[in-house]
Design an enzyme around this catalytic site. Structure first.
Site, PDB file in Angstrom:
ATOM      1  N   ASP A  31       0.856  -2.013   0.357  1.00  0.00           N
ATOM      2  CA  ASP A  31       0.040  -0.438   0.396  1.00  0.00           C
ATOM      3  C   ASP A  31       0.948   1.142   0.293  1.00  0.00           C
ATOM      4  OD1 ASP A  31       1.150  -0.103   2.831  1.00  0.00           O
ATOM      5  OD2 ASP A  31      -0.740   0.288   3.808  1.00  0.00           O
ATOM      6  N   GLU A  32       2.127   0.999  -0.246  1.00  0.00           N
ATOM      7  CA  GLU A  32       3.045   2.319  -0.496  1.00  0.00           C
ATOM      8  C   GLU A  32       4.084   2.229  -1.819  1.00  0.00           C
ATOM      9  OE1 GLU A  32       5.077   3.637   3.614  1.00  0.00           O
ATOM     10  OE2 GLU A  32       4.762   1.771   3.538  1.00  0.00           O
TER      11      GLU A  32
END
Length: 169
Positions: A31-32
């Protein structure tokens, strides 16, 4: 209940959106990611506008929040993104990098874990600013040569690493 297939699907969808804004996307985790938007400014506007459009697109298509940190280095962008949570944007202009970094606890620096933090605290180094002001020779005695130089550079807002879209495992 955790649904890892759903997490992976959402991650693929978000990463595809990031690639719509720049081909220079370096995934950091599920998620990054780091983005280099320097080449996208003529298409999408200044970085702050790109961040707002990016967040809006992610929200519209996935209904997920997105926190964005904008900075001139990967390290500071990551810290800014953490401070932008939940679902915000924090832009750190280059001339305000040290103003942002120096009040943070020394543990905010990448590579400062528990043992290193204890060693630094033992020398009265509690903030990033304390670390930045410490002479390099003194730091070498505390954390060793390689770590001292890297930590000192990061504490002074210097991080030469570029966004790397392709990584070799």
């Amino acid at each position: 209940d955790p649904d890892f297939a759903k997490y992976r699907a959402a991650s693929r969808e978000v990463m595809a959106i990031l690639h719509e804004f720049t081909p220079l996307v370096e995934p950091l985790s599920i998620d990054e990611a780091f983005l280099d938007v320097a080449g996208s400014i003529r298409l999408f506007g200044p970085p702050g506008e790109i961040a707002r459009r990016l967040r809006a697109t992610i929200r519209e298509r996935t209904r997920l929040p997105a926190s964005v940190g904008l900075a001139s280095t990967k390290h500071v962008a990551k810290l800014a993104s953490q401070r932008a949570k939940p679902d915000g944007v924090l832009e750190i202009p280059p001339e305000r990098t040290l103003e942002f970094l120096h009040p943070l606890p020394v543990e905010a620096i990448w590579g400062v874990g528990g043992a290193t933090a204890r060693a630094l605290h033992g020398r009265a180094i509690r903030t990033v600013g304390d670390l930045a002001r410490k002479p390099l020779e003194s730091l070498r005695r505390v954390v060793g040569n390689a770590s001292a130089e890297r930590l000192h550079e990061l504490a002074n807002g210097r991080d030469p690493r570029a966004v790397e879209p392709e990584r070799i495992e």
